[in-house]
Structure formats: structure tokens, C-alpha cells
Design an enzyme around this catalytic site. Structure first.
Site, PDB file in Angstrom:
ATOM      1  CB  THR A 197      -0.862  -0.039   1.277  1.00 47.31           C
ATOM      2  OG1 THR A 197      -1.812  -1.068   1.116  1.00 47.31           O
ATOM      3  CG2 THR A 197      -1.565   1.269   1.572  1.00 47.31           C
ATOM      4  CB  VAL A 226     -13.814  -2.310   2.621  1.00 45.31           C
ATOM      5  CG1 VAL A 226     -13.173  -0.943   2.832  1.00 45.31           C
ATOM      6  CG2 VAL A 226     -14.786  -2.263   1.440  1.00 45.31           C
ATOM      7  N   GLY A 249      -0.601  -2.580   6.239  1.00 44.91           N
ATOM      8  CA  GLY A 249      -0.494  -3.841   6.967  1.00 44.91           C
ATOM      9  C   GLY A 249      -1.781  -4.628   6.863  1.00 44.91           C
TER      10      GLY A 249
HETATM   11  N1  ASP Z   1      -3.718  -2.308   4.663  1.00 46.87           N
HETATM   12  C1  ASP Z   1      -4.069  -2.803   3.356  1.00 46.87           C
HETATM   13  C2  ASP Z   1      -5.343  -3.564   3.439  1.00 46.87           C
HETATM   14  O1  ASP Z   1      -5.551  -4.276   4.400  1.00 46.87           O
HETATM   15  C3  ASP Z   1      -3.018  -3.683   2.781  1.00 46.87           C
HETATM   16  C4  ASP Z   1      -1.657  -3.062   2.694  1.00 46.87           C
HETATM   17  O2  ASP Z   1      -1.260  -2.302   3.565  1.00 46.87           O
HETATM   18  O3  ASP Z   1      -0.971  -3.340   1.712  1.00 46.87           O
HETATM   19  O4  ASP Z   1      -6.108  -3.499   2.509  1.00 46.87           O
END
Ligand code: ASP
Length: 331
Positions: A197, A226, A249
Site C-alpha cells: 500500500t 474493504v 499492513g
Molecule cells: N492495509 C491494506 C489492506 O488491508 C493492505 C496493505 O497495507 O498493503 O487493505
């Protein structure tokens, strides 16, 4: 009495120039996860770092020219969304049924206004859409077709669904599906992997903070799932009174712990420094739940933290006196 107007003008001028002299700063991330030295070739590391630097420089240039924290985080995030290296915009991960569903959010620390979108499939830059929701609608969050229809109304760039496709993410989905079939993977939610992300937090010359986060979510997520990235208080938070946070995360845990808001609340009500509050939420609370991820945090005075309980996190910071990007834990 006759000196009053002069005194008022001088005082006003001082206040204005003082406020407008606030030191500026930007901190970005490109995801946390199982990032250890040796995972990437030297060329790949260079490519990641070059893209982080480009995003950081674009955000910093905006701040340096007197632009707003919101403009700075948008400039930085758009660069990372457009890059196939990160799990946001182009290069987003796939759902179990092979689609890209993108989430994003933004928050303005000066007004505590916020905008978010979830599950969009055709908007090139979800961060721009989140900002449009904040600035051009009466609402805070739009999902799926409603969000896409609003994007078209606002004249944002629309792309065909295959714009987001990359071989690398497609192969990761095939691998995850295979691991599930052979029993190597028990759930759709891996324990320590690379998240990817993107996010940015910034402080501008007027002392305003802003935060933004954009993601494709998690590989093999169920359609309609989501994560935390578009949830104000979990993936994104900004308040001029405390701090600005962007998370990356295992989203389910970040939602349950309201990670971003908790860090700012500990600063605001608990009298903690940015470093102490971040340490508590990531290394105590998140770790106790056996969840993984990281955050970038920027305080109202420019103090910052980049913390994660994974092996690494793509990250970078730029202030008047410091500029660095890093990937692994010990960098
Ligand atoms: N936090 C994001 C999610 O759970 C994933 C990520 O941080 O890559 O959708």
C-alpha cells in the site's frame, strides 16, 4: 490611540509571517512486509528507491513552493499509484476472482474534513477521487459504482480494468490460490508478506497537516472486502492538534485497533511524543494481536516516526535538513 492601527498591522504581519514560516516535512511509505536483504536484486532495489525519491521530491517541492500539505500528499501518492512497483493504482493486487478493487482516503488536519472511496475498479488515481469526495461532496465515503459515478461526474480519469494489470500481481494470485489448494495456505490472509500500500503525511508552511493512503488491498481478498486504507481513523488520520498517520499492513487488525486515530489520541490526550505513541500502538498493541504492518506518523512540530513490526517497509522522509529512503529494517 492613533498608534493602534500601526501596532495592529505590525502584529498581524508578524503573526502571518510567523505562521507561514513553519518548517515543512513529508514522510511516505510504499508498504510494509517480509522485506529482507536479498529479496530483491540491486537493480530492483534501485528502482524502488528511485520511485520513492521521485514521490518524496514531488511532495517536498510542493511544500517548498508554499503549497498545501494536501497538495503535497496528493502529488506524492499519484506518483506511487502510477508506478507498477506498488500495490496501489497500477500494479494493485487481485481479488480471489481476478479483479482489482481499489481503496483510498485522505484527511485534512486543519479542518478534520475527510474523503474516502472503497472498491473502485476504473478510477486511475483513487487518491484524487478521495480528495474530490472530501472537497466536492457532502459525504465522507463512497463505495463501488456510486464512487465511480461520482468520479465521472467530477471529470476524473477513467481507465479500462486491465490498466491495473501486472504479471507480477497476477502470478502472486495464482501462487496464493495454488498454496490454498495444496494446504500450504490456510486462509486468504497471510501472516507476514509484503503489503505494498502507499501513503503520505505532510506538514506545510502554515502548520497544516494532511494524510492520505491508497491501496489495492490484499492478494486473494474476497470481492467486496474493504480494508483499513479507506477507513478514517484506521488507515488514515490527520489533526493539526496532534499528528497525521498513514498505515499499511493487515487491514482487519488496523480497523479493529483504530491504529491511526489511536496514535494521534495518545499524542493529544496522553501527552506522548509521536515516537512513544507509535511505539505503543505498533510494537505493543498490534504485535500483541499477532498482526503485522507499519505506519508513518508526522507530528505538528515536524517530529516523525516510521515504525513497523515486519522485516521492512518501503519508506522515505524529506525535511529541510534530512532526505532518505529505505526498505529494510536496519537501514
Ligand atoms: N492495509 C491494506 C489492506 O488491508 C493492505 C496493505 O497495507 O498493503 O487493505
Amino acid at each position: 490611540m492613533k498608534f493602534f492601527p500601526l501596532v495592529a498591522v505590525v502584529l498581524l504581519g508578524w503573526t502571518y509571517s510567523h505562521a507561514a514560516d513553519h518548517p515543512v516535512a513529508i514522510v511516505i511509505h510504499g508498504g510494509a512486509g517480509a522485506l529482507e536483504p536479498g529479496r530483491y536484486t540491486a537493480e530492483q532495489e534501485e528502482a524502488f528507491k528511485a520511485k520513492l525519491t521521485e514521490a518524496l521530491d514531488a511532495g517536498y517541492a510542493t511544500l517548498d513552493a508554499g503549497g498545501s500539505a494536501l497538495d503535497a500528499i496528493e502529488a506524492a501518492i499519484v506518483i506511487m499509484e502510477d508506478s507498477p512497483h506498488f500495490n496501489a493504482g497500477k500494479g494493485s493486487v487481485f481479488t480471489r476472482d481476478g479483479a482489482n478493487e481499489l481503496d483510498a482516503s485522505v484527511m485534512d488536519g486543519a479542518t478534520k474534513n475527510a474523503g474516502a472511496v472503497a472498491g473502485v475498479k476504473s478510477v486511475k488515481n483513487p487518491i484524487r477521487l478521495a480528495r474530490a469526495v472530501m472537497e466536492k461532496s457532502r459525504h465522507v465515503m463512497f463505495a463501488r459504482e456510486g464512487a465511480e459515478s461520482f468520479a465521472r461526474e467530477q471529470g476524473l480519469e477513467i481507465v479500462a480494468p486491465d490498466y491495473f494489470y501486472t504479471d507480477r500481481r497476477w502470478d502472486a494470485l495464482q501462487k496464493a490460490l495454488e498454496e490454498e489448494k495444496t494446504g500450504q495456505r490456510e486462509t486468504a490472509i497471510p501472516v507476514d508478506r509484503k503489503f505494498g500500500t502507499v501513503g503520505a503525511v505532510a506538514l506545510d508552511r502554515n502548520g497544516n497537516l494532511a494524510s492520505g493512503t491508497s491501496t489495492g488491498g490484499m492478494t486473494m481478498k474476497q470481492w467486496g472486502r474493504v480494508g483499513d486504507s479507506p477507513i478514517i481513523g484506521a488507515g488514515t488520520y490527520a489533526d493539526n492538534e496532534s499528528c497525521a498517520v498513514s498505515s499499511t499492513g493487515h487491514g482487519e487488525f488496523f480497523i479493529r485497533l483504530t491504529v491511526a486515530r489511536d496514535i494521534c489520541a495518545q499524542v493529544e490526550y496522553g501527552g506522548k511524543t509521536v515516537a512513544e505513541a507509535t511505539q505503543d500502538v505498533i510494537h505493543n498493541r498490534l504485535t500483541e494481536m499477532e498482526a503485522t504492518g507499519g505506519v508513518i506518523v508526522l507530528g505538528k512540530d515536524g517530529d516523525y516516526a516510521m515504525a513497523f513490526n515486519t522485516r521492512g517497509m518501503f519508506r522515505g522522509v524529506r525535511t529541510a535538513s534530512e532526505q532518505r529512503v529505505a526498505i529494510y529494517g536496519n537501514e
